[in-house]
Design a protein around this motif. Structure first.
Motif, PDB file in Angstrom:
ATOM      1  N   VAL A 136     -16.226   1.280  -0.678  1.00  0.00           N
ATOM      2  CA  VAL A 136     -14.994   1.254  -0.919  1.00  0.00           C
ATOM      3  C   VAL A 136     -13.858   0.556  -0.431  1.00  0.00           C
ATOM      4  O   VAL A 136     -14.532   0.320   1.107  1.00  0.00           O
ATOM      5  CB  VAL A 136     -14.552   2.768  -0.627  1.00  0.00           C
ATOM      6  CG1 VAL A 136     -13.585   3.760  -0.320  1.00  0.00           C
ATOM      7  CG2 VAL A 136     -15.872   4.032  -1.345  1.00  0.00           C
ATOM      8  N   ILE A 137     -13.345   0.708  -0.552  1.00  0.00           N
ATOM      9  CA  ILE A 137     -11.812   0.282  -0.246  1.00  0.00           C
ATOM     10  C   ILE A 137     -10.567   1.692  -0.052  1.00  0.00           C
ATOM     11  O   ILE A 137     -10.332   1.504  -0.780  1.00  0.00           O
ATOM     12  CB  ILE A 137     -11.155  -1.322  -0.268  1.00  0.00           C
ATOM     13  CG1 ILE A 137     -12.468  -1.842  -0.681  1.00  0.00           C
ATOM     14  CG2 ILE A 137      -9.759  -1.728   0.480  1.00  0.00           C
ATOM     15  CD1 ILE A 137     -12.623  -2.887   0.401  1.00  0.00           C
ATOM     16  N   ALA A 138      -9.908   1.309   1.758  1.00  0.00           N
ATOM     17  CA  ALA A 138      -9.330   2.159   1.851  1.00  0.00           C
ATOM     18  C   ALA A 138      -8.161   2.376   2.471  1.00  0.00           C
ATOM     19  O   ALA A 138      -8.592   1.224   3.848  1.00  0.00           O
ATOM     20  CB  ALA A 138      -9.845   3.770   2.335  1.00  0.00           C
ATOM     21  N   ARG A 139      -6.720   2.607   2.945  1.00  0.00           N
ATOM     22  CA  ARG A 139      -6.101   2.639   3.537  1.00  0.00           C
ATOM     23  C   ARG A 139      -5.948   4.147   5.003  1.00  0.00           C
ATOM     24  O   ARG A 139      -6.369   4.910   4.427  1.00  0.00           O
ATOM     25  CB  ARG A 139      -4.552   2.616   3.001  1.00  0.00           C
ATOM     26  CG  ARG A 139      -3.692   1.861   3.654  1.00  0.00           C
ATOM     27  CD  ARG A 139      -1.939   1.957   3.040  1.00  0.00           C
ATOM     28  NE  ARG A 139      -2.218   3.307   3.333  1.00  0.00           N
ATOM     29  CZ  ARG A 139      -0.152   4.246   2.263  1.00  0.00           C
ATOM     30  NH1 ARG A 139       0.005   2.903   1.495  1.00  0.00           N
ATOM     31  NH2 ARG A 139      -0.350   4.478   1.995  1.00  0.00           N
ATOM     32  N   TYR A 140      -5.354   3.665   5.938  1.00  0.00           N
ATOM     33  CA  TYR A 140      -5.183   4.639   6.728  1.00  0.00           C
ATOM     34  C   TYR A 140      -4.245   3.910   7.419  1.00  0.00           C
ATOM     35  O   TYR A 140      -3.902   3.063   7.330  1.00  0.00           O
ATOM     36  CB  TYR A 140      -6.329   4.801   7.740  1.00  0.00           C
ATOM     37  CG  TYR A 140      -8.318   5.881   6.892  1.00  0.00           C
ATOM     38  CD1 TYR A 140      -8.588   6.759   7.260  1.00  0.00           C
ATOM     39  CD2 TYR A 140      -8.260   4.752   6.368  1.00  0.00           C
ATOM     40  CE1 TYR A 140      -9.347   7.414   7.009  1.00  0.00           C
ATOM     41  CE2 TYR A 140      -9.482   5.886   6.248  1.00  0.00           C
ATOM     42  CZ  TYR A 140     -10.301   6.420   6.032  1.00  0.00           C
ATOM     43  OH  TYR A 140     -11.553   7.463   5.635  1.00  0.00           O
ATOM     44  N   THR A 141      -3.683   5.209   8.638  1.00  0.00           N
ATOM     45  CA  THR A 141      -2.289   5.220   9.531  1.00  0.00           C
ATOM     46  C   THR A 141      -2.547   5.235  10.354  1.00  0.00           C
ATOM     47  O   THR A 141      -3.129   6.163  10.286  1.00  0.00           O
ATOM     48  CB  THR A 141      -1.350   5.580   8.642  1.00  0.00           C
ATOM     49  OG1 THR A 141      -0.938   5.988   7.278  1.00  0.00           O
ATOM     50  CG2 THR A 141      -0.026   6.059   9.314  1.00  0.00           C
ATOM     51  N   VAL A 142      -1.768   5.477  11.422  1.00  0.00           N
ATOM     52  CA  VAL A 142      -2.388   5.560  12.719  1.00  0.00           C
ATOM     53  C   VAL A 142      -1.734   5.923  13.254  1.00  0.00           C
ATOM     54  O   VAL A 142      -0.635   6.771  12.601  1.00  0.00           O
ATOM     55  CB  VAL A 142      -2.215   3.750  14.179  1.00  0.00           C
ATOM     56  CG1 VAL A 142       0.016   4.605  13.679  1.00  0.00           C
ATOM     57  CG2 VAL A 142      -2.625   4.495  15.254  1.00  0.00           C
ATOM     58  N   SER A 143      -2.025   7.118  13.734  1.00  0.00           N
ATOM     59  CA  SER A 143      -1.763   8.441  14.782  1.00  0.00           C
ATOM     60  C   SER A 143      -0.155   7.943  15.203  1.00  0.00           C
ATOM     61  O   SER A 143       0.199   7.759  15.893  1.00  0.00           O
ATOM     62  CB  SER A 143      -2.105   9.745  15.551  1.00  0.00           C
ATOM     63  OG  SER A 143      -3.561   9.871  15.001  1.00  0.00           O
ATOM     64  N   ALA A 144       0.615   9.185  14.745  1.00  0.00           N
ATOM     65  CA  ALA A 144       2.115   8.873  14.934  1.00  0.00           C
ATOM     66  C   ALA A 144       2.971   9.134  15.977  1.00  0.00           C
ATOM     67  O   ALA A 144       3.238   8.475  16.972  1.00  0.00           O
ATOM     68  CB  ALA A 144       2.889  10.118  13.833  1.00  0.00           C
ATOM     69  N   GLY A 145       1.989  10.081  17.057  1.00  0.00           N
ATOM     70  CA  GLY A 145       2.351  10.291  18.366  1.00  0.00           C
ATOM     71  C   GLY A 145       1.152   9.630  19.460  1.00  0.00           C
ATOM     72  O   GLY A 145       0.786   9.496  21.059  1.00  0.00           O
ATOM     73  N   ASN A 146      -0.236   8.661  18.619  1.00  0.00           N
ATOM     74  CA  ASN A 146      -1.181   8.241  19.769  1.00  0.00           C
ATOM     75  C   ASN A 146      -1.481   7.169  19.085  1.00  0.00           C
ATOM     76  O   ASN A 146      -2.007   7.200  18.785  1.00  0.00           O
ATOM     77  CB  ASN A 146      -2.360   8.912  20.289  1.00  0.00           C
ATOM     78  CG  ASN A 146      -2.907   8.625  21.390  1.00  0.00           C
ATOM     79  OD1 ASN A 146      -2.817   7.378  21.777  1.00  0.00           O
ATOM     80  ND2 ASN A 146      -3.852   9.351  21.888  1.00  0.00           N
ATOM     81  N   THR A 147      -1.457   5.690  20.018  1.00  0.00           N
ATOM     82  CA  THR A 147      -1.317   4.516  18.864  1.00  0.00           C
ATOM     83  C   THR A 147      -2.814   4.064  18.950  1.00  0.00           C
ATOM     84  O   THR A 147      -3.277   3.222  18.952  1.00  0.00           O
ATOM     85  CB  THR A 147      -0.770   3.502  19.899  1.00  0.00           C
ATOM     86  OG1 THR A 147      -0.971   3.438  21.181  1.00  0.00           O
ATOM     87  CG2 THR A 147       0.912   3.660  19.433  1.00  0.00           C
ATOM     88  N   ASN A 148      -3.899   4.627  20.074  1.00  0.00           N
ATOM     89  CA  ASN A 148      -5.287   4.781  20.592  1.00  0.00           C
ATOM     90  C   ASN A 148      -5.829   4.815  19.182  1.00  0.00           C
ATOM     91  O   ASN A 148      -7.417   5.379  19.241  1.00  0.00           O
ATOM     92  CB  ASN A 148      -5.522   4.817  21.952  1.00  0.00           C
ATOM     93  CG  ASN A 148      -4.764   3.759  22.552  1.00  0.00           C
ATOM     94  OD1 ASN A 148      -4.936   3.078  22.197  1.00  0.00           O
ATOM     95  ND2 ASN A 148      -4.791   4.087  23.849  1.00  0.00           N
ATOM     96  N   VAL A 149      -5.057   6.501  18.401  1.00  0.00           N
ATOM     97  CA  VAL A 149      -6.164   7.307  17.850  1.00  0.00           C
ATOM     98  C   VAL A 149      -5.901   7.198  16.484  1.00  0.00           C
ATOM     99  O   VAL A 149      -4.046   7.266  16.255  1.00  0.00           O
ATOM    100  CB  VAL A 149      -5.736   8.732  18.495  1.00  0.00           C
ATOM    101  CG1 VAL A 149      -7.087   9.835  17.040  1.00  0.00           C
ATOM    102  CG2 VAL A 149      -6.168   8.503  20.045  1.00  0.00           C
ATOM    103  N   ALA A 150      -5.928   6.645  15.391  1.00  0.00           N
ATOM    104  CA  ALA A 150      -5.049   7.145  13.996  1.00  0.00           C
ATOM    105  C   ALA A 150      -6.085   8.669  12.989  1.00  0.00           C
ATOM    106  O   ALA A 150      -6.168   9.029  14.163  1.00  0.00           O
ATOM    107  CB  ALA A 150      -7.022   6.349  13.174  1.00  0.00           C
ATOM    108  N   ASN A 151      -5.253   8.306  11.959  1.00  0.00           N
ATOM    109  CA  ASN A 151      -5.258  10.090  11.422  1.00  0.00           C
ATOM    110  C   ASN A 151      -5.849  10.357  10.811  1.00  0.00           C
ATOM    111  O   ASN A 151      -5.902   9.203   9.352  1.00  0.00           O
ATOM    112  CB  ASN A 151      -3.258   9.775  11.083  1.00  0.00           C
ATOM    113  CG  ASN A 151      -3.632  11.224  10.172  1.00  0.00           C
ATOM    114  OD1 ASN A 151      -4.272  12.041  10.249  1.00  0.00           O
ATOM    115  ND2 ASN A 151      -2.293  11.428   9.813  1.00  0.00           N
ATOM    116  N   PRO A 152      -7.246  10.722  10.615  1.00  0.00           N
ATOM    117  CA  PRO A 152      -8.202  10.620   9.699  1.00  0.00           C
ATOM    118  C   PRO A 152      -7.941  11.611   8.132  1.00  0.00           C
ATOM    119  O   PRO A 152      -8.780  10.829   7.448  1.00  0.00           O
ATOM    120  CB  PRO A 152      -9.351  11.526  10.460  1.00  0.00           C
ATOM    121  CG  PRO A 152      -8.532  12.051  11.111  1.00  0.00           C
ATOM    122  CD  PRO A 152      -7.124  11.585  12.028  1.00  0.00           C
TER     123      PRO A 152
END
Length: 456
Positions: free
Chosen positions: A109-125
């Motif tokens: 699986v190739i998937a795209r994710y985005t970093v969390s809007a308020g915390n650059t050290n945590v992604a948005n699952p």
């Protein structure tokens, strides 16, 4: 007050250049690290096969909270798992990154994710967008690496589908995505577009996503940050490991598997006289090196270690040796760094290189113990490791003995002095405090040279 340097003189074999490579521990405690990436800032992102991505901060500390945890979405037995990570070239503004993993059915699986809007050290699952799912007939040879090329497209290395010997002849079959290098445009289309210069784009025959064919298991590949050249380390079947170097604009190449293993015939009668095959830039055999599986790395483009410049650095999972490929394709090896089973390299935002092993769970920085300075070649002097902890080795070539050694701090204060009677010396530095020192060497005929020594 002077600190006495206790010198233990010993003979040892002269090291080749490759043997001046040393490993400096950056962080420990990782479980099956399979990728090390950067997002254009001082952090390093370590991908663990079990599904987590962890952050090493600039000070060497590991963030307590993982950047992303995909353990519930993957299968991670054998060669499966979370295998690759690539940050979008515009990550600082769009927050996009891409992962490569095998799902519970064992498919890629190739998937795209985005970093969390308020915390650059945590992604948005919850931001996942699946771009591509590729059926895998066996559990091994999944490839795993993702890279953005200098053209801005996403490259995906795919293994031949597994088993042994490519029983389905998938690597040479242009209708399947297995055994290929893929290239897609993630900035256009839904969920992606096909670059118009892909070799089979719009053609009746051939999968549009294919960029190159004839690969067995390109576990690691990379682009030279300076020239853009594509380097592919393709894991061999049972005899030969290969390193391919090609122009980033060379579309539709055929790397030969399973007709060839490296430059050697693997399947008699497989090669077609009307087909042009691309043979390795460099290769090595298992019998000659004790290796079994190449772990591809990078061409060194950093500035700290100029003697490493323009050399491609790789490793082998079984031999635990690090190899350096010179611009003419010759390979030199370090001694084995045992207990690691090297599984991945990494490159930081400045071009410095890192390496990690499955067995050790440690991320190391790759350093050159010749002080990052060519004077050790021209002046016939080698000092290593540097930085040092409890000891350093000093080698002098063709210099008249005895040599007077003076160690001073950066204020010019002399802290130690000894007379060296042999060209090969082990110097105990355990009594020196952490810091930077200047070593002054004066030969019997009055020749003087100075060198920096870092105690950590």
């Amino acid at each position: 007050m002077k600190t006495k340097l206790y010198l233990i003189l010993m003979l040892y074999h002269a090291f080749t250049f490759a043997q001046n490579i040393t490993l400096q521990t950056v962080a420990t405690g990782f479980s099956n690290p399979v990728a090390i990436e950067n997002a254009g800032d001082p952090r390093l992102f370590v991908v663990e096969q079990g599904g987590t991505i962890k952050i090493i901060n600039a000070d060497g500390s590991v963030a307590a909270t993982p950047f992303l945890n995909l353990a519930s979405l993957i299968s991670s037995d054998g060669e499966r798992g979370l295998l690759g990570l690539a940050f979008h070239p515009n990550y600082s503004t769009n927050g996009y990154f891409f992962v490569n993993y095998t799902n519970p059915a064992g498919n890629t699986v190739i998937a795209r994710y985005t970093v969390s809007a308020g915390n650059t050290n945590v992604a948005n699952p919850s931001s996942a967008q699946v771009l591509l799912t590729i059926t895998q007939p066996f559990s091994n040879h999944n490839g795993g690496t993702l890279r953005f090329g200098p053209d801005g497209y996403l490259y995906i290395g795919m293994g031949d589908g597994g088993s042994g010997g490519d029983p389905g002849n998938r690597a040479q079959n242009i209708e399947t995505l297995l055994g290929k290098m893929l290239r897609i445009d993630v900035n256009s289309g839904t969920p992606y577009a096909i670059p118009p210069t892909n070799p089979f784009a719009g053609a009746t025959a051939g999968a549009d996503e294919i960029w190159a064919i004839g690969l067995r298991n390109p576990w690691k590949f990379s682009f030279n940050r300076t020239t853009g050249d594509l380097w592919i380390a393709d894991v061999g079947q049972g005899a030969v490991e290969e390193i391919n170097k090609v122009s980033p604009t060379a579309a539709g190449l055929n790397y030969g598997w399973n007709c060839y293993e490296g430059s050697s015939i693997y399947t008699a009668g497989c090669a077609q006289p009307t087909t042009t095959y691309t043979f390795p830039f460099a290769e090595y055999t298992h019998t000659a090196t004790g290796g079994c599986s190449i772990t591809g790395g990078y061409v060194y483009t950093g500035t700290t270690y100029p003697l490493l410049a323009n050399k491609y650095i790789f490793a082998d999972y079984c031999s635990n040796k690090i190899g350096l490929v010179s611009p003419d394709g010759t390979i030199a090896y370090t001694p084995a760094f045992g207990g690691n089973n090297f599984s991945t390299f990494g490159e930081d935002a400045t071009g410095e290189l890192y390496i990690a092993g499955i067995s050790s769970g440690t991320v190391y920085k790759i350093t050159d113990s010749t002080l990052s300075n060519a004077e050790y070649t021209t002046e016939n002097i080698s000092l290593y490791p540097n930085p040092a902890e409890g000891e350093v080795f000093l080698t002098t070539h063709n210099l008249d003995m005895p040599i007077n050694l003076v160690v001073s701090d950066l204020n010019g204060k002399q802290v130690a002095q000894e007379q060296l009677l042999t060209n090969n010396s082990r110097i105990d530095t355990s009594l020196l405090s952490k810091g930077v020192y200047i070593l002054t060497l004066e030969s019997a005929i009055g020749t003087r040279s100075t060198h920096k020594l870092v105690i950590q």
